[in-house]
Design a protein around this motif. Structure first.
Motif, PDB file in Angstrom:
ATOM      1  N   CYS A 280     109.315   3.254  99.488  1.00 40.92           N
ATOM      2  CA  CYS A 280     110.608   2.642  99.212  1.00 40.92           C
ATOM      3  C   CYS A 280     110.360   1.257  98.613  1.00 40.92           C
ATOM      4  CB  CYS A 280     111.424   2.537 100.500  1.00 40.92           C
ATOM      5  SG  CYS A 280     112.971   1.645 100.310  1.00 40.92           S
ATOM      6  N   PRO A 281     111.030   0.928  97.496  1.00 47.74           N
ATOM      7  CA  PRO A 281     110.807  -0.391  96.892  1.00 47.74           C
ATOM      8  C   PRO A 281     111.318  -1.545  97.760  1.00 47.74           C
ATOM      9  CG  PRO A 281     112.457   0.861  95.654  1.00 47.74           C
ATOM     10  CD  PRO A 281     111.919   1.767  96.711  1.00 47.74           C
TER      11      PRO A 281
ATOM     12  N   HIS B  35     116.788   8.851  98.926  1.00 53.79           N
ATOM     13  CA  HIS B  35     117.470   7.978  99.889  1.00 53.79           C
ATOM     14  C   HIS B  35     116.473   7.620 100.993  1.00 53.79           C
ATOM     15  CE1 HIS B  35     120.759   6.353 102.277  1.00 53.79           C
ATOM     16  NE2 HIS B  35     120.240   6.983 103.319  1.00 53.79           N
ATOM     17  N   CYS B  36     116.256   6.329 101.202  1.00 50.79           N
ATOM     18  CA  CYS B  36     115.339   5.876 102.236  1.00 50.79           C
ATOM     19  C   CYS B  36     116.040   5.959 103.595  1.00 50.79           C
ATOM     20  CB  CYS B  36     114.899   4.440 101.974  1.00 50.79           C
ATOM     21  SG  CYS B  36     113.820   3.783 103.266  1.00 50.79           S
ATOM     22  N   PRO B  37     115.472   6.685 104.552  1.00 47.04           N
ATOM     23  CA  PRO B  37     116.107   6.811 105.869  1.00 47.04           C
ATOM     24  C   PRO B  37     116.001   5.539 106.715  1.00 47.04           C
ATOM     25  CG  PRO B  37     114.041   7.993 105.848  1.00 47.04           C
ATOM     26  CD  PRO B  37     114.270   7.494 104.448  1.00 47.04           C
TER      27      PRO B  37
ATOM     28  N   PHE C   9     116.855   5.129  95.285  1.00 46.48           N
ATOM     29  CA  PHE C   9     116.101   4.893  94.060  1.00 46.48           C
ATOM     30  C   PHE C   9     115.803   6.236  93.419  1.00 46.48           C
ATOM     31  CE2 PHE C   9     113.259   5.024  97.647  1.00 46.48           C
ATOM     32  CZ  PHE C   9     112.165   5.765  97.237  1.00 46.48           C
ATOM     33  N   ILE C  10     115.545   6.209  92.116  1.00 45.42           N
ATOM     34  CA  ILE C  10     115.335   7.437  91.343  1.00 45.42           C
ATOM     35  C   ILE C  10     113.859   7.533  90.962  1.00 45.42           C
ATOM     36  CG2 ILE C  10     115.907   8.650  89.216  1.00 45.42           C
ATOM     37  CD1 ILE C  10     118.665   7.361  89.372  1.00 45.42           C
TER      38      ILE C  10
ATOM     39  N   ARG D 159     108.270  11.473 101.757  1.00 42.71           N
ATOM     40  CA  ARG D 159     107.646  12.668 101.202  1.00 42.71           C
ATOM     41  C   ARG D 159     108.697  13.493 100.460  1.00 42.71           C
ATOM     42  NH1 ARG D 159     105.103  17.379 104.848  1.00 42.71           N
ATOM     43  NH2 ARG D 159     107.297  17.768 105.107  1.00 42.71           N
ATOM     44  N   ILE D 160     108.434  13.773  99.166  1.00 48.98           N
ATOM     45  CA  ILE D 160     109.371  14.495  98.307  1.00 48.98           C
ATOM     46  C   ILE D 160     108.654  15.728  97.750  1.00 48.98           C
ATOM     47  CG2 ILE D 160     110.797  14.325  96.234  1.00 48.98           C
ATOM     48  CD1 ILE D 160     111.640  12.451  98.506  1.00 48.98           C
TER      49      ILE D 160
END
Length: 134
Positions: free
Chosen positions: A103-104, A122-124, A130-131, A111-112
């Motif tokens: 995440c920036p 989406h950061c939990p 972010f894309i 993990r994607i």
């Protein structure tokens, strides 16, 4: 034949015997002897004989507690090496199936799955979006 077997059993009574470290040392000595034959190095044969002597010393030792502690240290070392290999293999398998992005905003690893094209992530942890290309 049974008399020799009984004598050997009486001789080994109170002695440590073979364990995982002893079997490893014996196998290592055998491999060193074979390598010595192929390389024709007498120094390799000397090392193999020394390793085999240590293996037999441990096997015939009466200091059972000390030999047990040595074996436990060897078992822990084997476990740590095997565990490192398992972790490395798992990471390799995961790298084939997934991308790992940070995440920036907060640096959380996410993990994607691979092969989904451009996706919004989406950061939990910090709820940032972010894309990235998967």
């Amino acid at each position: 034949m049974n008399q020799m077997k009984d004598q050997f059993i009486r001789f080994m009574t109170g002695r440590y015997g073979a364990d995982k470290l002893g079997r490893f040392l014996t196998a290592a000595a055998f491999v060193l002897f074979i390598a010595g034959l192929l390389i024709r190095g007498s120094w390799l044969d000397f090392i193999a004989a020394a390793v085999l002597a240590v293996s037999y010393y441990r096997m015939f030792s009466r200091n059972i507690r000390r030999r047990f502690e040595e074996n436990q240290k060897f078992e822990r070392l084997c476990f740590s090496v095997a565990e490192a290999f398992r972790r490395w293999r798992f990471r390799l398998q995961q790298a084939v199936k997934f991308h790992i992005y940070k995440c920036p905003d907060c640096g959380q690893k996410i993990r994607i799955p691979r092969g989904k094209g451009k996706i919004k992530i989406h950061c939990p942890k910090c709820n940032a979006d972010f894309i990235k290309k998967s």
